[in-house]
Design a protein around this motif. Structure first.
Motif, PDB file in Angstrom:
ATOM      1  N   ALA A 209       6.132  -8.051   1.462  1.00  0.00           N
ATOM      2  CA  ALA A 209       5.878  -8.710   2.745  1.00  0.00           C
ATOM      3  C   ALA A 209       4.547  -8.259   3.328  1.00  0.00           C
ATOM      4  O   ALA A 209       3.781  -9.077   3.859  1.00  0.00           O
ATOM      5  N   ALA A 210       4.250  -6.965   3.230  1.00  0.00           N
ATOM      6  CA  ALA A 210       2.979  -6.461   3.746  1.00  0.00           C
ATOM      7  C   ALA A 210       1.808  -7.027   2.958  1.00  0.00           C
ATOM      8  O   ALA A 210       0.785  -7.418   3.526  1.00  0.00           O
ATOM      9  N   ALA A 211       1.962  -7.089   1.633  1.00  0.00           N
ATOM     10  CA  ALA A 211       0.883  -7.616   0.793  1.00  0.00           C
ATOM     11  C   ALA A 211       0.677  -9.109   1.008  1.00  0.00           C
ATOM     12  O   ALA A 211      -0.386  -9.636   0.693  1.00  0.00           O
ATOM     13  N   ASN A 212       1.687  -9.766   1.568  1.00  0.00           N
ATOM     14  CA  ASN A 212       1.594 -11.211   1.799  1.00  0.00           C
ATOM     15  C   ASN A 212       1.354 -11.550   3.271  1.00  0.00           C
ATOM     16  O   ASN A 212       1.308 -12.724   3.629  1.00  0.00           O
ATOM     17  N   ASP A 213       1.197 -10.520   4.103  1.00  0.00           N
ATOM     18  CA  ASP A 213       1.014 -10.722   5.540  1.00  0.00           C
ATOM     19  C   ASP A 213      -0.475 -10.818   5.861  1.00  0.00           C
ATOM     20  O   ASP A 213      -1.208  -9.836   5.719  1.00  0.00           O
ATOM     21  N   PRO A 214      -0.954 -11.977   6.314  1.00  0.00           N
ATOM     22  CA  PRO A 214      -2.395 -12.129   6.563  1.00  0.00           C
ATOM     23  C   PRO A 214      -2.944 -11.222   7.654  1.00  0.00           C
ATOM     24  O   PRO A 214      -4.147 -11.028   7.752  1.00  0.00           O
ATOM     25  N   LEU A 218      -5.258  -3.724   4.242  1.00  0.00           N
ATOM     26  CA  LEU A 218      -4.824  -2.802   3.192  1.00  0.00           C
ATOM     27  C   LEU A 218      -5.853  -2.742   2.061  1.00  0.00           C
ATOM     28  O   LEU A 218      -6.654  -3.653   1.874  1.00  0.00           O
ATOM     29  N   THR A 219      -5.765  -1.648   1.308  1.00  0.00           N
ATOM     30  CA  THR A 219      -6.455  -1.542   0.022  1.00  0.00           C
ATOM     31  C   THR A 219      -5.411  -1.342  -1.055  1.00  0.00           C
ATOM     32  O   THR A 219      -4.529  -0.480  -0.920  1.00  0.00           O
ATOM     33  N   ILE A 256      -1.475   2.091  -2.515  1.00  0.00           N
ATOM     34  CA  ILE A 256      -1.880   1.348  -1.318  1.00  0.00           C
ATOM     35  C   ILE A 256      -2.457   2.298  -0.272  1.00  0.00           C
ATOM     36  O   ILE A 256      -1.871   3.342   0.023  1.00  0.00           O
ATOM     37  N   LEU A 257      -3.611   1.913   0.276  1.00  0.00           N
ATOM     38  CA  LEU A 257      -4.231   2.634   1.386  1.00  0.00           C
ATOM     39  C   LEU A 257      -4.049   1.827   2.666  1.00  0.00           C
ATOM     40  O   LEU A 257      -4.069   0.600   2.647  1.00  0.00           O
ATOM     41  N   VAL A 310      -7.416 -12.015   2.355  1.00  0.00           N
ATOM     42  CA  VAL A 310      -7.273 -12.231   3.790  1.00  0.00           C
ATOM     43  C   VAL A 310      -6.889 -10.930   4.490  1.00  0.00           C
ATOM     44  O   VAL A 310      -7.333 -10.665   5.604  1.00  0.00           O
ATOM     45  N   ASN A 311      -6.065 -10.143   3.834  1.00  0.00           N
ATOM     46  CA  ASN A 311      -5.505  -8.954   4.471  1.00  0.00           C
ATOM     47  C   ASN A 311      -5.953  -7.654   3.811  1.00  0.00           C
ATOM     48  O   ASN A 311      -5.248  -6.649   3.863  1.00  0.00           O
TER      49      ASN A 311
END
Length: 607
Positions: A209-214, A218-219, A256-257, A310-311
């Motif tokens: 969800a975080a990786a898909n949240d615009p 994140l890195t 993930i950073l 995007v994110n």
């Protein structure tokens, strides 16, 4: 109206309200135009766009991006205005991402605006600079007015008081415009199918969800399939499904950073990841960056940098990054504990007790590793409420300070643990520890020792033979010795029971419940003294294992009478004062003060 309703489905609720109000204003404006015949040239760009139902999506986007005030200003501006149909024809994932990210939405709209009033007759072949810094629109006049090779101007020169509007049938996308989320980038990569599979597990749903949240920033260091296959091969695993999902989540989180960091922003040193450290370790697990020769993260090479989303940003790495506690465990006796689904409770206990690193880095150890079911069998159904000081004595009771393979287990059956207490091993068809625990798998060899798997957690101190008999008598459907233990619990024979408990070395020949049932009609006829004689005829004042018995041997029992041992091809038998021998059917149940052998007959002394 249909296009507007379809578009509203992709917008956050607050933005939907803006657009609904916008559309209501638009409808009213159209009615007013019909009634009052207002010249469009007397309205500014925002008012003109708002007055056209086919531009209602653009109206809402301008308001949401906060550009309405600027475009209502003195200008002049030239706006290339995509219709609702143009927005609806976009890839909806891209549209959703743009709408959810205000900065992206602003940039996209700025790309549709040119400074100054440029009517169609003033256009010429070539680039036109937009309000989006460094980005131009390519104009081709060879067949009408075509922008960027595919967008047609369908209605030109719509006048406004502060500029001019050209209506187009396609949304213009700037060059190198970032429209995908990190999750979509991974999903679209043929080299990251394993990472995508990991993110698809329900337990990793929050990471996906975080990786898909615009709106995130994140890195992600993204290991390739080849990187995952290399680490799976080293662990002798076929797939990530064989890795405990909790550990898999920790490993992915370690990549993930909490902030977008491009390669030119990296510098030598340590950078915290989103993964919290384990007890006794750092607050957060960190990666070590080395830009001396290219970019290395820990020992992994960044093979493709700065894939913008995007994110955030993604960097492809050629090795799976492992948190410190995983890295120092690989190849050691801690590895199977971490990477096997059967040992998740043991793994959690070692971490909570701050003993994982000790097990992984200390040379020459033997670990008796209880399975998850083994904790339950010992009555430990949760680690909640257990602290380091509670767990440490139990866990160290499972470790020997030397490498001891199954073939080298001590003949005496007694081994000292790191806890300082002994464990007691009984050798029969299986190896039993403390009378109740079975070794189910042996000799898992690693760099610093060996692991044996057990089916019941060991609880110090080791039980004595009476405690073992009581446990075996309270074992559900597998219960044995319930009649024997009821006699030992009888107040009339408390002195015998206490003598057995106090004995330093004792052997019990324990009749099964079936053996007592065979003489059920005789027991009521016996006096208390006779029962005492029978009970003491089942115990010898020495620790005698089955392999110490020899044919013809006479064993002196606690009542001073003797039993004769008969050994033949059929087994081990005890000759008492009756006409029928007792067969030893279970051997070498070893406890702290002696050993139990089960027999299929109540031994009868001289009464």
């Amino acid at each position: 109206m249909k296009n507007l309703i379809q578009h509203l489905n992709y917008l956050p609720k607050a933005m939907m309200l803006v657009l609904v109000l916008s559309f209501a204003f638009t409808t009213q404006s159209c009615d007013d135009d019909d009634d009052d015949m207002i010249d469009p040239g007397d309205q500014n760009i925002v008012e003109v766009v708002s007055g056209r139902p086919d531009l209602s999506t653009l109206t809402g986007a301008v308001v949401a991006a906060g550009l309405d005030e600027a475009l209502a200003g003195p200008g002049p501006f030239t706006v290339f205005a995509p219709t609702n149909a143009a927005f609806n024809s976009m890839d909806q994932d891209i549209l959703n991402n743009v709408i959810a990210n205000p900065s992206l939405l602003t940039a996209l709209l700025q790309y549709h605006v040119v400074s100054g009033e440029v009517e169609s007759g003033d256009l010429s072949n070539g680039p036109v600079q937009t309000l989006l810094s460094g980005q131009t629109i390519d104009v081709d006049l060879s067949d009408g007015v075509v922008l960027n090779g595919s967008a047609d101007v369908t209605t030109a020169d719509v006048p406004a008081s502060n500029g001019v509007i050209h209506i187009i049938n396609e949304v213009l996308i700037p060059e190198d415009f970032v429209t995908n989320t990190l999750a979509q980038i991974v999903a679209g990569s043929p080299d990251h199918t394993i990472l995508l599979s990991a993110l698809g597990k329900p337990e990793l749903g929050d990471l996906l969800a975080a990786a898909n949240d615009p709106t995130q920033d994140l890195t992600v260091f993204a290991p390739t399939d080849a990187a995952f296959e290399a680490v799976l091969g080293a662990l002798e695993k076929e797939s990530i499904d064989e890795i405990p999902v909790g550990l898999l989540k920790e490993i992915v989180t370690y990549h993930i950073l909490g902030g977008a960091v491009t390669s030119d922003q990296l510098s030598n040193g340590d950078v915290n990841t989103l993964l919290p450290g384990i007890p006794g370790g750092p607050e957060f697990e960190f990666v070590t960056v080395d830009i001396t020769d290219g970019v290395k993260i820990n020992s992994a090479n960044v093979t493709a940098a700065d894939i913008k989303a995007v994110n955030g940003v993604a960097h492809v790495v050629d090795a799976v990054l492992l948190p410190s506690y995983v890295a120092y465990s690989v190849g050691t006796i801690a590895e199977p504990v971490l990477f096997e689904n059967d040992f998740t409770v043991l793994s959690a206990a070692l971490r909570k007790a701050e003993l994982l690193e000790t097990v992984a880095t200390t040379a020459d150890l033997t670990v008796f590793a209880p399975t998850n079911a083994g904790f339950v069998a010992a009555g430990i159904t949760s680690l909640d409420g257990l602290e380091k000081e509670d767990l440490t004595p139990v866990l160290t009771y499972h470790v020997l300070g030397a490498v001891v393979k199954a073939a080298d287990l001590p003949e005496s059956g007694i081994a000292a643990t790191l806890n300082g207490e002994n464990i007691y091993l009984g050798y029969s068809a299986n190896v039993l520890i403390n009378g109740l625990t079975t070794i189910t798998a042996v000799d898992i060899e690693k760099s610093n020792g060996v692991v044996h798997v057990i089916d019941r957690t060991l609880i110090p101190p080791a039980p004595n033979v009476v405690e073992i008999a009581l446990a075996l008598a309270d074992n559900g459907d597998a219960s044995e010795f319930t009649i024997l233990t009821s006699l030992l619990a009888n107040e009339a024979y408390a002195d015998i029971t206490q003598a057995i408990i106090d004995a330093e070395n004792i052997t019990i020949f324990a009749p099964t419940d079936a053996a007592f049932e065979d003489i059920a009609d005789i027991i009521p006829t016996l006096s208390e003294d006779q029962i005492r004689t029978i009970l003491t005829y089942h115990a010898a004042g020495a620790r005698v294992f089955s392999y110490n018995l020899v044919d013809g041997q006479e064993v002196i029992m606690l009542n001073t009478q003797t039993l004769k041992v008969n050994i033949n091809n059929d087994g081990v038998f005890l000759e008492d004062k009756s006409a029928v021998d007792a067969e030893v059917i279970i051997v070498n149940v070893h406890g702290s003060n002696g050993v139990i052998h089960a027999v299929d007959k109540v031994l009868i002394p001289e009464l």
